[in-house]
Design an enzyme around this catalytic site. Structure first.
Site, PDB file in Angstrom:
ATOM      1  N   HIS A 181       0.862  -1.183   0.000  1.00  0.00           N
ATOM      2  CA  HIS A 181       0.000   0.000   0.000  1.00  0.00           C
ATOM      3  C   HIS A 181       0.897   1.230   0.000  1.00  0.00           C
ATOM      4  CE1 HIS A 181      -3.777   2.236   0.795  1.00  0.00           C
ATOM      5  NE2 HIS A 181      -2.930   3.106   1.346  1.00  0.00           N
ATOM      6  N   CYS A 182       0.727   2.087  -0.990  1.00  0.00           N
ATOM      7  CA  CYS A 182       1.577   3.263  -1.140  1.00  0.00           C
ATOM      8  C   CYS A 182       0.841   4.496  -0.617  1.00  0.00           C
ATOM      9  CB  CYS A 182       1.958   3.463  -2.605  1.00  0.00           C
ATOM     10  SG  CYS A 182       3.043   4.883  -2.865  1.00  0.00           S
ATOM     11  N   PRO A 183       1.282   5.092   0.490  1.00  0.00           N
ATOM     12  CA  PRO A 183       0.608   6.295   0.995  1.00  0.00           C
ATOM     13  C   PRO A 183       0.767   7.483   0.059  1.00  0.00           C
ATOM     14  CG  PRO A 183       2.618   5.872   2.234  1.00  0.00           C
ATOM     15  CD  PRO A 183       2.418   4.696   1.346  1.00  0.00           C
ATOM     16  N   ASN A 186      -2.061   7.077  -2.117  1.00  0.00           N
ATOM     17  CA  ASN A 186      -3.330   6.864  -1.423  1.00  0.00           C
ATOM     18  C   ASN A 186      -4.079   5.705  -2.075  1.00  0.00           C
ATOM     19  OD1 ASN A 186      -5.277   7.331   0.564  1.00  0.00           O
ATOM     20  ND2 ASN A 186      -6.434   8.736  -0.733  1.00  0.00           N
ATOM     21  N   ASN A 187      -3.335   4.675  -2.443  1.00  0.00           N
ATOM     22  CA  ASN A 187      -3.902   3.543  -3.161  1.00  0.00           C
ATOM     23  C   ASN A 187      -2.983   2.345  -2.995  1.00  0.00           C
ATOM     24  OD1 ASN A 187      -5.634   2.087  -4.768  1.00  0.00           O
ATOM     25  ND2 ASN A 187      -4.934   2.966  -6.699  1.00  0.00           N
TER      26      ASN A 187
END
Length: 354
Positions: A181-183, A186-187
């Site tokens: 999950h890549c902050p 945001n996805n």
């Protein structure tokens, strides 16, 4: 049996105390009671069965920490996205307002054409892949079975999981071929947007390296000019000169820092793609490789099709022209496969030689 007044009074006080305690517990806020019940459940899970090991104990103890981190990451997602847009836009503004006039006045026509063409191509690739990586769904398994094969059942969704599918605590659902999950997006990075994520990292790194190398001499001149101002009695600079020097220093420091950090991340993902792995599968395969080695056997990743074929599958390259139209130019083509079923070991009929 005779009751003495002291015994009756003592009994009444005991009952009243118990009632007060129960009433006090009921007056506790609901969220406190929920947390207390959750902590009790975690403690009981530590000795639930004989299958409990150090990993289960570690996950149970740190589960509240993981939940807190997931909640904070989910809440700050849009903040990270806005930060990426603002920082990138600031570099673009500096390039147009500060660097472009300088290039047009000092460079030869050939170098001017090179900088304009390469800079705009790099900018288009960065903007396109970031937008697609953030807006494209990573892919979710169907809620109904539909007679599709699955390898396990998600302990949180209580739903069948296809191969290479993992649960994301931040998105709170299973992701097809989940990488992480890549902050900053945001996805989640999964089957349908993994290529966009890697391409964004690659072209952002190339753009930062390009700005860092091209602006090195300007950075040294600006830094020396500021040092000369404060250490000598040189005439004061105008406001325009100060802003010029500070913007050059800001651009060079930011692009150099991001280029090093993001470049290391891009190289790490390039190694994983060459091996046919995701970030999660790297840890899973390492443990499995150790277990198989103890049995005197050799572990082989079933999703490793060979170094070159892994890149072809990842980028969706089916013929030679796709290296240009699908890799070096913006392309919204779908990835290979549906993310639900996977070919085990190389299947040459699906990989067109190029």
């Amino acid at each position: 049996m005779r009751w003495c007044p002291g015994s009756v009074l003592h009994l009444l006080r005991t009952v009243r105390f118990q009632l007060c305690c129960r009433r006090g517990k009921n007056r506790l806020p609901l969220w406190i009671r929920e947390i207390w019940a959750y902590v009790r459940l975690l403690v009981q899970s530590l000795y639930f069965s004989s299958l409990t090991d150090s990993d289960v104990v570690f996950d149970s103890i740190f589960e509240p920490v993981f939940v807190t981190v997931d909640y904070v990451t989910r809440w700050f997602g849009m903040v990270f996205v806005c930060l990426v847009v603002i920082l990138t836009s600031s570099i673009v503004v500096i390039a147009y307002l500060v660097l472009l006039p300088l290039v047009l006045n000092t460079y030869s026509p050939a170098w001017i054409a090179w900088h304009i063409c390469y800079g705009h191509w790099n900018l288009v690739m960065i903007a396109f892949h970031y937008y697609k990586a953030a807006k494209t769904s990573p892919g979710y398994p169907p809620t109904e079975r539909n007679n599709r094969p699955f390898v396990s059942v998600c302990k949180k969704c209580i739903m069948p999981k296809p191969a290479r599918t993992h649960h994301c605590g931040i998105c709170n659902r299973c992701i097809l071929k989940m990488d992480h999950h890549c902050p900053w997006l945001n996805n989640c990075v999964g089957h349908f947007n993994h290529r966009y994520f890697f391409s964004f990292c690659l072209f952002m790194t190339l753009g930062c390296v390009y700005c860092s190398i091209s602006g090195r001499n300007l950075f040294l001149d600006a830094y020396n000019a500021i040092e000369t101002k404060y250490q000598t009695s040189a005439p004061p600079y105008t406001f325009k000169d100060k802003m010029f020097h500070k913007t050059i220093i800001y651009m060079w420091v930011l692009t150099s820092t991001v280029g090093v950090a993001l470049g290391a991340l891009t190289m790490w993902h390039a190694v994983l793609i060459s091996r046919g792995e995701t970030s999660i599968e790297k840890h899973i395969n390492s443990k499995e490789r150790q277990r198989i080695t103890k049995c005197g056997k050799v572990y082989k990743n079933p999703f490793n099709y060979g170094r070159l074929n892994n890149w072809k599958v990842f980028f969706g390259v089916e013929k030679r022209s796709h290296w240009v139209t699908r890799v070096l130019l913006p392309s919204g083509h779908a990835p290979h496969g549906d993310g639900l079923t996977w070919d085990i070991f190389p299947v040459k009929k699906h990989l067109i030689p190029v």
